[in-house]
Design a protein around this motif. Sequence first.
Motif, PDB file in Angstrom:
ATOM      1  N   CYS A   1     115.409  -2.919  13.607  1.00 10.44           N
ATOM      2  CA  CYS A   1     114.083  -1.656  13.832  1.00 10.44           C
ATOM      3  C   CYS A   1     113.865  -1.506  15.505  1.00 10.44           C
ATOM      4  CB  CYS A   1     112.734  -2.306  13.398  1.00 10.44           C
ATOM      5  SG  CYS A   1     112.848  -2.426  11.528  1.00 10.44           S
ATOM      6  N   PRO A   2     113.236  -0.339  15.506  1.00 10.99           N
ATOM      7  CA  PRO A   2     112.873   0.113  16.793  1.00 10.99           C
ATOM      8  C   PRO A   2     111.677  -1.093  17.357  1.00 10.99           C
ATOM      9  CG  PRO A   2     113.121   1.897  15.705  1.00 10.99           C
ATOM     10  CD  PRO A   2     113.394   1.093  14.654  1.00 10.99           C
ATOM     11  N   VAL A   3     111.798  -1.255  18.479  1.00 14.64           N
ATOM     12  CA  VAL A   3     110.737  -2.407  19.112  1.00 14.64           C
ATOM     13  C   VAL A   3     109.278  -1.995  18.541  1.00 14.64           C
ATOM     14  CG1 VAL A   3     109.638  -2.983  21.251  1.00 14.64           C
ATOM     15  CG2 VAL A   3     111.963  -3.134  20.943  1.00 14.64           C
ATOM     16  N   GLY A   4     108.657  -2.880  17.915  1.00 17.08           N
ATOM     17  CA  GLY A   4     107.273  -2.558  17.617  1.00 17.08           C
ATOM     18  C   GLY A   4     107.074  -2.252  16.035  1.00 17.08           C
ATOM     19  N   TYR A   5     108.222  -2.415  15.272  1.00 17.71           N
ATOM     20  CA  TYR A   5     108.123  -2.157  14.033  1.00 17.71           C
ATOM     21  C   TYR A   5     108.995  -3.285  13.266  1.00 17.71           C
ATOM     22  CZ  TYR A   5     105.666   2.240  15.234  1.00 17.71           C
ATOM     23  OH  TYR A   5     105.165   3.140  15.657  1.00 17.71           O
ATOM     24  N   HIS A   6     108.487  -3.323  11.836  1.00 18.42           N
ATOM     25  CA  HIS A   6     109.243  -4.246  11.018  1.00 18.42           C
ATOM     26  C   HIS A   6     109.141  -3.595   9.441  1.00 18.42           C
ATOM     27  CE1 HIS A   6     105.963  -6.589   9.258  1.00 18.42           C
ATOM     28  NE2 HIS A   6     105.387  -5.955   9.673  1.00 18.42           N
ATOM     29  N   GLY A   7     109.697  -4.650   8.616  1.00 13.72           N
ATOM     30  CA  GLY A   7     109.324  -4.264   7.343  1.00 13.72           C
ATOM     31  C   GLY A   7     110.141  -3.158   6.815  1.00 13.72           C
ATOM     32  N   LYS A   8     110.012  -2.820   5.235  1.00 14.02           N
ATOM     33  CA  LYS A   8     110.558  -1.772   4.599  1.00 14.02           C
ATOM     34  C   LYS A   8     110.740  -0.554   5.276  1.00 14.02           C
ATOM     35  CE  LYS A   8     110.833   0.178  -0.168  1.00 14.02           C
ATOM     36  NZ  LYS A   8     110.332   0.434  -1.334  1.00 14.02           N
ATOM     37  N   ASN A   9     112.070   0.001   5.626  1.00 13.07           N
ATOM     38  CA  ASN A   9     112.428   1.136   6.406  1.00 13.07           C
ATOM     39  C   ASN A   9     111.576   0.995   7.648  1.00 13.07           C
ATOM     40  OD1 ASN A   9     113.882   2.094   4.016  1.00 13.07           O
ATOM     41  ND2 ASN A   9     111.937   2.680   3.082  1.00 13.07           N
ATOM     42  N   CYS A  10     111.472   0.101   8.348  1.00  8.76           N
ATOM     43  CA  CYS A  10     110.670  -0.209   9.726  1.00  8.76           C
ATOM     44  C   CYS A  10     109.428   0.607   9.721  1.00  8.76           C
ATOM     45  CB  CYS A  10     111.596   0.620  10.670  1.00  8.76           C
ATOM     46  SG  CYS A  10     113.355  -0.550  10.927  1.00  8.76           S
ATOM     47  N   SER A  11     108.591   0.685   8.603  1.00  2.28           N
ATOM     48  CA  SER A  11     107.575   1.403   8.494  1.00  2.28           C
ATOM     49  C   SER A  11     106.196   0.705   9.092  1.00  2.28           C
ATOM     50  CB  SER A  11     107.242   1.953   7.043  1.00  2.28           C
ATOM     51  OG  SER A  11     107.459   0.905   6.224  1.00  2.28           O
ATOM     52  N   LEU A  12     106.301  -0.678   9.178  1.00  5.68           N
ATOM     53  CA  LEU A  12     105.111  -1.393   9.603  1.00  5.68           C
ATOM     54  C   LEU A  12     105.088  -1.978  10.993  1.00  5.68           C
ATOM     55  CD1 LEU A  12     105.154  -3.832   6.403  1.00  5.68           C
ATOM     56  CD2 LEU A  12     104.020  -1.870   6.579  1.00  5.68           C
ATOM     57  N   PRO A  13     104.036  -1.759  11.680  1.00  5.84           N
ATOM     58  CA  PRO A  13     103.905  -2.134  13.156  1.00  5.84           C
ATOM     59  C   PRO A  13     103.811  -3.326  13.143  1.00  5.84           C
ATOM     60  CG  PRO A  13     101.908  -1.171  12.272  1.00  5.84           C
ATOM     61  CD  PRO A  13     102.701  -0.774  11.026  1.00  5.84           C
ATOM     62  N   CYS A  14     104.441  -4.209  14.057  1.00  6.40           N
ATOM     63  CA  CYS A  14     104.203  -5.522  14.246  1.00  6.40           C
ATOM     64  C   CYS A  14     102.659  -5.638  14.799  1.00  6.40           C
ATOM     65  CB  CYS A  14     104.978  -5.901  15.627  1.00  6.40           C
ATOM     66  SG  CYS A  14     106.646  -5.576  15.559  1.00  6.40           S
ATOM     67  N   GLY A  15     102.259  -6.903  14.497  1.00  4.39           N
ATOM     68  CA  GLY A  15     100.867  -7.484  14.631  1.00  4.39           C
ATOM     69  C   GLY A  15     100.261  -7.236  16.217  1.00  4.39           C
ATOM     70  N   ASP A  16      99.106  -6.826  16.116  1.00  9.06           N
ATOM     71  CA  ASP A  16      98.356  -6.816  17.427  1.00  9.06           C
ATOM     72  C   ASP A  16      98.388  -8.049  18.321  1.00  9.06           C
ATOM     73  OD1 ASP A  16      97.856  -4.035  16.817  1.00  9.06           O
ATOM     74  OD2 ASP A  16      96.019  -4.445  16.215  1.00  9.06           O
ATOM     75  N   HIS A  17      98.462  -9.082  17.609  1.00  9.84           N
ATOM     76  CA  HIS A  17      98.406 -10.203  18.157  1.00  9.84           C
ATOM     77  C   HIS A  17      99.677 -10.999  18.623  1.00  9.84           C
ATOM     78  CE1 HIS A  17      94.405 -10.324  15.688  1.00  9.84           C
ATOM     79  NE2 HIS A  17      94.130  -9.861  16.968  1.00  9.84           N
ATOM     80  N   CYS A  18     100.760 -10.312  18.603  1.00 11.43           N
ATOM     81  CA  CYS A  18     102.113 -10.668  18.701  1.00 11.43           C
ATOM     82  C   CYS A  18     102.286 -10.454  20.369  1.00 11.43           C
ATOM     83  CB  CYS A  18     103.388  -9.977  18.143  1.00 11.43           C
ATOM     84  SG  CYS A  18     103.582 -10.258  16.480  1.00 11.43           S
ATOM     85  N   VAL A  19     102.816 -11.136  21.290  1.00 16.96           N
ATOM     86  CA  VAL A  19     103.023 -11.248  22.549  1.00 16.96           C
ATOM     87  C   VAL A  19     103.799  -9.869  22.772  1.00 16.96           C
ATOM     88  CG1 VAL A  19     103.853 -12.158  24.708  1.00 16.96           C
ATOM     89  CG2 VAL A  19     102.525 -13.612  23.402  1.00 16.96           C
ATOM     90  N   GLY A  20     103.468  -8.724  23.386  1.00 14.76           N
ATOM     91  CA  GLY A  20     104.164  -7.795  23.649  1.00 14.76           C
ATOM     92  C   GLY A  20     104.409  -6.665  22.583  1.00 14.76           C
ATOM     93  N   ALA A  21     103.639  -7.202  21.364  1.00 11.61           N
ATOM     94  CA  ALA A  21     103.679  -6.380  20.109  1.00 11.61           C
ATOM     95  C   ALA A  21     105.003  -6.414  19.604  1.00 11.61           C
ATOM     96  CB  ALA A  21     103.071  -4.874  20.159  1.00 11.61           C
ATOM     97  N   GLN A  22     105.904  -7.476  19.872  1.00 13.05           N
ATOM     98  CA  GLN A  22     107.136  -7.516  19.288  1.00 13.05           C
ATOM     99  C   GLN A  22     107.502  -8.418  18.318  1.00 13.05           C
ATOM    100  OE1 GLN A  22     109.624  -7.678  22.846  1.00 13.05           O
ATOM    101  NE2 GLN A  22     108.954  -5.754  23.721  1.00 13.05           N
ATOM    102  N   CYS A  23     108.130  -7.988  17.132  1.00 16.49           N
ATOM    103  CA  CYS A  23     108.242  -8.863  16.045  1.00 16.49           C
ATOM    104  C   CYS A  23     109.516  -8.891  15.497  1.00 16.49           C
ATOM    105  CB  CYS A  23     107.307  -8.737  14.913  1.00 16.49           C
ATOM    106  SG  CYS A  23     107.378  -6.913  14.242  1.00 16.49           S
TER     107      CYS A  23
END
Length: 280
Positions: free
Chosen positions: A180-202
Amino acid sequence: MCCWLVPGLLILVLNNGLAHGQVNIALNHTASSSSVFSENGNTYGPASKVVDGNRDPFLNGFSCLLTERRVTSLAWLYIDLGNMSVVHRIEMTNRRGGSNATSSAAKDKAHRDKLKGFGMAVSSTTTMPPSQSDVCYKHPGTDRPTVFQNRTCNQIGRYVIIYNDRTNEMEICEVDVIGCPVGYHGKNCSLPCGDHCVGAQCLPNNGSCMFGCIQGFRGDRCIKECNEGTYGWNCNQTCGNCSGSDVCDHETGDCPGTCSNGYKGQKCDHANGSNRTKVY
């Protein structure tokens, strides 16, 4: 095929058989190779054939990239993902021997031998060979690799690189890049990474934070506050001596009120030998 719009990005939703809405982020992107092989009027390329969605592994299907022989001591292919992405895994289909009607394990051997020593990398540049820190898999060059390769990377970069510094010849029919593009995950990359991840990367497949949690949070996705009595990075700091039943802030460790007898400071972690005070 349809699409899903997220801020600043248009992500294709692909009906390509991937499980749980995972996305092949290499499909129809720009690709380049060290060379392209031509013989008897047939050209086995260009590099774009490895990202066209056609996984036919036989040469007579004209869906594979073959690099030119004896041109260079390093064969390479890179795919431009278009933006910085988290690559969860790379799937590669190599050429098979014969045709769909005449294929056999024996005919595959010569083509699998050419794959020995290949490497996969995720990088922010197209430097060849890639930096060792960007390499997520390197075949030892001893045993004969299988035709289909599925390698987990979990690395960040814009370019996916397949290379072989052992030979000047590669025969690749398709490369799928699952991520997924940086900052997204999940089905079809439609979910943003959590706000509490370092660098918002998951991680694209499960949303787990790649580099841990910011101060005050814990868990794979960093959605849980530190347990009572702890705070800070990785929740590995112990709260000071807050007064009564007060609990320190899970991020900073500061006490909300006064300190217990004999302690001072915002975190009430300095002994002062006097009654309940708090010094700022």
